[in-house]
Enzyme design. Sequence first.
Site, short mmCIF file in Angstrom:
data_model
loop_
_atom_site.label_atom_id
_atom_site.label_comp_id
_atom_site.label_asym_id
_atom_site.label_seq_id
_atom_site.Cartn_x
_atom_site.Cartn_y
_atom_site.Cartn_z
N ASP A 1 7.17 4.75 0.84
CA ASP A 1 6.71 3.86 -0.21
C ASP A 1 5.21 4.00 -0.45
OD1 ASP A 1 6.09 2.79 2.29
OD2 ASP A 1 7.00 0.83 1.92
N ASP B 1 -1.12 4.43 3.60
CA ASP B 1 -2.25 3.52 3.66
C ASP B 1 -3.26 4.11 4.65
OD1 ASP B 1 -3.63 1.07 3.22
OD2 ASP B 1 -2.60 0.11 4.89
N ARG C 1 10.53 -7.17 -2.11
CA ARG C 1 10.95 -5.76 -2.14
C ARG C 1 11.75 -5.45 -3.41
NH1 ARG C 1 10.11 -3.42 2.95
NH2 ARG C 1 10.40 -4.80 4.74
N LYS D 1 12.02 0.07 5.57
CA LYS D 1 12.89 -0.23 4.47
C LYS D 1 12.22 0.13 3.15
CE LYS D 1 14.37 -4.28 7.09
NZ LYS D 1 13.97 -5.65 7.37
N PHE E 1 -3.42 -5.18 -1.65
CA PHE E 1 -2.09 -5.30 -1.05
C PHE E 1 -1.05 -5.44 -2.16
CE2 PHE E 1 1.44 -6.98 1.37
CZ PHE E 1 1.39 -6.14 2.48
P1 IMP Z 1 -0.08 3.17 7.27
O1 IMP Z 1 0.47 3.56 8.62
O2 IMP Z 1 -1.32 2.34 7.42
O3 IMP Z 1 -0.32 4.36 6.37
O4 IMP Z 1 0.93 2.18 6.57
C1 IMP Z 1 2.25 2.27 6.79
C2 IMP Z 1 3.07 1.14 6.21
O5 IMP Z 1 2.32 -0.03 5.98
C3 IMP Z 1 3.67 1.47 4.87
O6 IMP Z 1 4.77 2.32 4.98
C4 IMP Z 1 4.02 0.08 4.40
O7 IMP Z 1 5.26 -0.31 4.94
C5 IMP Z 1 2.90 -0.78 4.94
N1 IMP Z 1 1.89 -1.04 3.88
C6 IMP Z 1 0.68 -0.46 3.73
N2 IMP Z 1 0.04 -0.94 2.65
C7 IMP Z 1 0.88 -1.84 2.11
C8 IMP Z 1 0.80 -2.68 0.92
O8 IMP Z 1 -0.16 -2.69 0.15
N3 IMP Z 1 1.88 -3.47 0.70
C9 IMP Z 1 2.98 -3.50 1.50
N4 IMP Z 1 3.10 -2.73 2.59
C10 IMP Z 1 2.05 -1.92 2.90
MG MG Z 2 6.77 2.25 4.71
#
Ligand code: IMP
Ligand code: MG
Length: 174
Positions: free
Chosen positions: A98, A101, A163, A41, A150
């Site tokens: 969004d 990470d 959100r 989302k 975060f």
């Molecule tokens: P990744 O697979 O670790 O790159 O992260 C994927 C998902 O983790 C993102 O699309 C977000 O939905 C969530 N995410 C990562 N870091 C944050 C944060 O700082 N706040 C909120 N959601 C996060």
């Molecule tokens: Mg995401």
Amino acid sequence: MAEKIKVLLSEEEVDSKIKEIGEQISKDYEGRQVHLVCVLKGGSFFMCELAKRITVPVSLDFMSVSSYGSDTKSSGVVRIVKDLDEPLKGKDVIVIEDIVDSGHTLSYLLEMLKNREPASLRLCTLLDKPERRVADVHVDYTGFQIPDEFVVGYGLDYDQKYRNLPYIGVVEFE
Ligand code: IMP
Ligand code: MG
């Protein structure tokens, strides 16, 4: 647990950055149509604002993958919850996220979307946490690089909350 939100990027900063990215994409895709794929989302607020700033024809689709529970750390497990409605074959696709990470979600997703034979495939993210990268992901359009904290707002949640904040904030746990 109670938490406080400290502003990291103001509404004005975010809006003006999105306008900039929209202008860049409009230039890069001149004479073509872009197909924006929103990762739900979190990417939805960003995609709507960005789409309004793009001047070439735009079509939209949505998908939902899951890699997080209500925890703040990536599990590394990616699951498709909702797939796209339309095929990508021959389209100029930009995936809208969004935040990147660890990169687990995107590296998996981009590989999968590539197999659907789009004419081109790019990645656009509002936020990037380069320090946290584990998987190799090439980002074509980035709004802001942020430190390893975060964040919430503009589509990003903590346990499904915040959100709807019109800015990006850091969650401070008390
Ligand atoms: P990744 O697979 O670790 O790159 O992260 C994927 C998902 O983790 C993102 O699309 C977000 O939905 C969530 N995410 C990562 N870091 C944050 C944060 O700082 N706040 C909120 N959601 C996060
Ligand atoms: Mg995401």
